[in-house]
Design a protein around this motif. Sequence first.
Motif, PDB file in Angstrom:
ATOM      1  N   VAL A   1       9.715   0.166 -10.425  1.00  0.00           N
ATOM      2  CA  VAL A   1       8.589  -0.226  -9.582  1.00  0.00           C
ATOM      3  C   VAL A   1       8.087   0.964  -8.776  1.00  0.00           C
ATOM      4  N   ARG A   2       6.788   1.190  -8.830  1.00  0.00           N
ATOM      5  CA  ARG A   2       6.142   2.109  -7.892  1.00  0.00           C
ATOM      6  C   ARG A   2       5.451   1.232  -6.846  1.00  0.00           C
ATOM      7  N   ALA A   3       5.936   1.311  -5.627  1.00  0.00           N
ATOM      8  CA  ALA A   3       5.556   0.365  -4.589  1.00  0.00           C
ATOM      9  C   ALA A   3       4.731   1.051  -3.513  1.00  0.00           C
ATOM     10  N   MET A   4       3.539   0.541  -3.256  1.00  0.00           N
ATOM     11  CA  MET A   4       2.722   1.094  -2.181  1.00  0.00           C
ATOM     12  C   MET A   4       2.963   0.330  -0.885  1.00  0.00           C
TER      13      MET A   4
ATOM     14  N   MET B   1      17.537   5.788 -25.639  1.00  0.00           N
ATOM     15  CA  MET B   1      17.205   4.493 -25.040  1.00  0.00           C
ATOM     16  C   MET B   1      15.892   4.623 -24.271  1.00  0.00           C
ATOM     17  N   ALA B   2      14.958   3.692 -24.511  1.00  0.00           N
ATOM     18  CA  ALA B   2      13.680   3.715 -23.821  1.00  0.00           C
ATOM     19  C   ALA B   2      13.878   3.415 -22.347  1.00  0.00           C
ATOM     20  N   SER B   3      13.082   4.075 -21.516  1.00  0.00           N
ATOM     21  CA  SER B   3      13.170   3.819 -20.083  1.00  0.00           C
ATOM     22  C   SER B   3      12.544   2.476 -19.761  1.00  0.00           C
ATOM     23  N   ALA B   4      12.945   1.922 -18.620  1.00  0.00           N
ATOM     24  CA  ALA B   4      12.410   0.632 -18.190  1.00  0.00           C
ATOM     25  C   ALA B   4      10.918   0.763 -17.951  1.00  0.00           C
ATOM     26  N   PRO B   5      10.168  -0.290 -18.230  1.00  0.00           N
ATOM     27  CA  PRO B   5       8.716  -0.228 -18.010  1.00  0.00           C
ATOM     28  C   PRO B   5       8.380  -0.052 -16.540  1.00  0.00           C
ATOM     29  N   LEU B   6       7.328   0.742 -16.283  1.00  0.00           N
ATOM     30  CA  LEU B   6       6.892   0.998 -14.917  1.00  0.00           C
ATOM     31  C   LEU B   6       5.787   0.028 -14.542  1.00  0.00           C
ATOM     32  N   VAL B   7       5.958  -0.616 -13.390  1.00  0.00           N
ATOM     33  CA  VAL B   7       4.901  -1.456 -12.839  1.00  0.00           C
ATOM     34  C   VAL B   7       4.578  -0.951 -11.445  1.00  0.00           C
ATOM     35  N   ALA B   8       3.363  -1.238 -10.981  1.00  0.00           N
ATOM     36  CA  ALA B   8       2.931  -0.829  -9.643  1.00  0.00           C
ATOM     37  C   ALA B   8       2.626  -2.075  -8.821  1.00  0.00           C
ATOM     38  N   VAL B   9       2.972  -2.012  -7.527  1.00  0.00           N
ATOM     39  CA  VAL B   9       2.757  -3.144  -6.627  1.00  0.00           C
ATOM     40  C   VAL B   9       2.042  -2.656  -5.377  1.00  0.00           C
ATOM     41  N   THR B  10       0.877  -3.231  -5.078  1.00  0.00           N
ATOM     42  CA  THR B  10       0.254  -2.982  -3.786  1.00  0.00           C
ATOM     43  C   THR B  10       0.740  -4.054  -2.811  1.00  0.00           C
TER      44      THR B  10
ATOM     45  N   ALA C   1       1.236   3.064 -15.064  1.00  0.00           N
ATOM     46  CA  ALA C   1       1.853   1.741 -14.978  1.00  0.00           C
ATOM     47  C   ALA C   1       1.413   0.858 -16.140  1.00  0.00           C
ATOM     48  N   GLU C   2       2.319  -0.005 -16.578  1.00  0.00           N
ATOM     49  CA  GLU C   2       1.969  -0.971 -17.617  1.00  0.00           C
ATOM     50  C   GLU C   2       1.303  -2.207 -17.019  1.00  0.00           C
ATOM     51  N   THR C   3       1.707  -2.535 -15.803  1.00  0.00           N
ATOM     52  CA  THR C   3       1.150  -3.695 -15.114  1.00  0.00           C
ATOM     53  C   THR C   3       0.987  -3.343 -13.648  1.00  0.00           C
ATOM     54  N   VAL C   4      -0.099  -3.803 -13.055  1.00  0.00           N
ATOM     55  CA  VAL C   4      -0.334  -3.635 -11.623  1.00  0.00           C
ATOM     56  C   VAL C   4      -0.359  -5.023 -10.982  1.00  0.00           C
ATOM     57  N   TYR C   5       0.464  -5.187  -9.964  1.00  0.00           N
ATOM     58  CA  TYR C   5       0.474  -6.419  -9.173  1.00  0.00           C
ATOM     59  C   TYR C   5      -0.209  -6.105  -7.842  1.00  0.00           C
ATOM     60  N   HIS C   6      -1.372  -6.702  -7.637  1.00  0.00           N
ATOM     61  CA  HIS C   6      -2.180  -6.387  -6.453  1.00  0.00           C
ATOM     62  C   HIS C   6      -1.999  -7.478  -5.398  1.00  0.00           C
ATOM     63  N   LEU C   7      -1.156  -7.169  -4.403  1.00  0.00           N
ATOM     64  CA  LEU C   7      -0.869  -8.119  -3.335  1.00  0.00           C
ATOM     65  C   LEU C   7      -1.383  -7.660  -1.980  1.00  0.00           C
ATOM     66  N   ALA C   8      -1.790  -6.418  -1.839  1.00  0.00           N
ATOM     67  CA  ALA C   8      -2.204  -5.904  -0.535  1.00  0.00           C
ATOM     68  C   ALA C   8      -3.381  -6.708   0.000  1.00  0.00           C
ATOM     69  N   ALA C   9      -3.256  -7.175   1.238  1.00  0.00           N
ATOM     70  CA  ALA C   9      -4.318  -7.975   1.844  1.00  0.00           C
ATOM     71  C   ALA C   9      -4.062  -8.118   3.337  1.00  0.00           C
ATOM     72  N   LEU C  10      -5.144  -8.312   4.077  1.00  0.00           N
ATOM     73  CA  LEU C  10      -5.023  -8.831   5.432  1.00  0.00           C
ATOM     74  C   LEU C  10      -4.961 -10.341   5.303  1.00  0.00           C
ATOM     75  N   ILE C  11      -3.970 -10.967   5.954  1.00  0.00           N
ATOM     76  CA  ILE C  11      -3.688 -12.370   5.637  1.00  0.00           C
ATOM     77  C   ILE C  11      -3.894 -13.353   6.778  1.00  0.00           C
ATOM     78  N   ALA C  12      -3.828 -12.938   8.020  1.00  0.00           N
ATOM     79  CA  ALA C  12      -3.801 -13.894   9.124  1.00  0.00           C
ATOM     80  C   ALA C  12      -5.172 -14.513   9.340  1.00  0.00           C
ATOM     81  N   ILE C  13      -5.254 -15.831   9.203  1.00  0.00           N
ATOM     82  CA  ILE C  13      -6.544 -16.505   9.368  1.00  0.00           C
ATOM     83  C   ILE C  13      -7.091 -16.356  10.785  1.00  0.00           C
TER      84      ILE C  13
ATOM     85  N   PRO D   1      -2.860  -1.805 -18.932  1.00  0.00           N
ATOM     86  CA  PRO D   1      -2.849  -2.978 -19.804  1.00  0.00           C
ATOM     87  C   PRO D   1      -2.944  -4.333 -19.099  1.00  0.00           C
ATOM     88  N   ARG D   2      -2.540  -4.415 -17.842  1.00  0.00           N
ATOM     89  CA  ARG D   2      -2.566  -5.724 -17.171  1.00  0.00           C
ATOM     90  C   ARG D   2      -2.678  -5.547 -15.661  1.00  0.00           C
ATOM     91  N   LEU D   3      -3.565  -6.334 -15.042  1.00  0.00           N
ATOM     92  CA  LEU D   3      -3.676  -6.409 -13.592  1.00  0.00           C
ATOM     93  C   LEU D   3      -3.492  -7.857 -13.169  1.00  0.00           C
TER      94      LEU D   3
END
Length: 333
Positions: A31-34, A1-10, A77-89, A120-122
């Motif tokens: 998920v590899r989570a930073m 059985m193939a392992s679940a796809p790995l994605v990374a999240v900042t 990672a197959e996909t990287v989700y880039h959410l890391a940010a300073l957010i407070a206006i 493959p995807r950001l």
Amino acid sequence: MASAPLVAVTGAEGFIGSHLTEALVASGHRVRAMAQYNSFSSYGWLETLAPEVLAEVEIVLGDVRDPGSVRGLVTGAETVYHLAALIAIPYSYQAPHSYVDTNVTGTLNVLEAVRHLEIPRLVHTSTSETYGTAQTVPITEDHPINTQSPYAASKAGGDRLADSYHASFETPVVTLRPFNTFGPRQSMRAVIPTVIGQVASGSREITLGDLRPTRDFTFVADTAQAFIAVGTAPADAVVGRTFNAGTGGEISVGDLVRLIGKVMEADLDVSEDEQRIRPAASEVMRLVADASRLRAATGWAPGHDLEQGLARTVEFFRDPANLARYKTDIYNI
């Protein structure tokens, strides 16, 4: 059985990032989570996730401002989700260099790692604040960019880098531009937890900034699904494009407070606090999304209306253990 796809999240330890991490695991991903490195070895909101969720999450401490941290995070990672940010206006008025370091240089580091490792995807995260006050409504992705705060400018800088990397290097990047997300775990720097937190702590005299601006509020579970939608859609449907994520509805801050009072069965007395008011030319007065492009490309649609989302958020903040994590009696800049 193939392992679940790995994605990374900042930014996985944050408000939206932790919900996205949960949703990714629920949809069958590893998920590899930073989480941002800190001397407390804190994983932020990731620490509150259920053990069965965390079993599918590899948490690493790092920093998007460091290229080596980013490269280690995204490798494999197959996909990287880039959410890391300073957010407070408001804090961006005080520390604009920090916003450029994280939101511009940090994004550059992610783009470079994705490019050279041929990921493959950001999915890059933008913000509706880049539009500034609506010139036409609802706001489509073709609306002019009009940055009215250092925060918004730094996010627009990251967006332009993402666009340039797709044009210059064919980096497979898609940009998601969420409008105002709300829900459990949100910072007290945002208006909905500010109001709910004050009420949950027993106050009926609520202090806020300007009550006139309108916003398009999207429940966090729906925003997380929007990220997954653009992260998993066929490449030819999304890569190289920018998508708004919002409900298409708007409500003023003043009317929002009244709705929260209704949900919490509390009569509220609202007053304006000058230190919470943005500089006049920096205040974004109206934001309301046209998300038809996202719907057409992926089928995404919000699953919660505002009152449903508020009820779930109130439930979270009424839990004493959750409320204890917040400082409801001060202005959180």
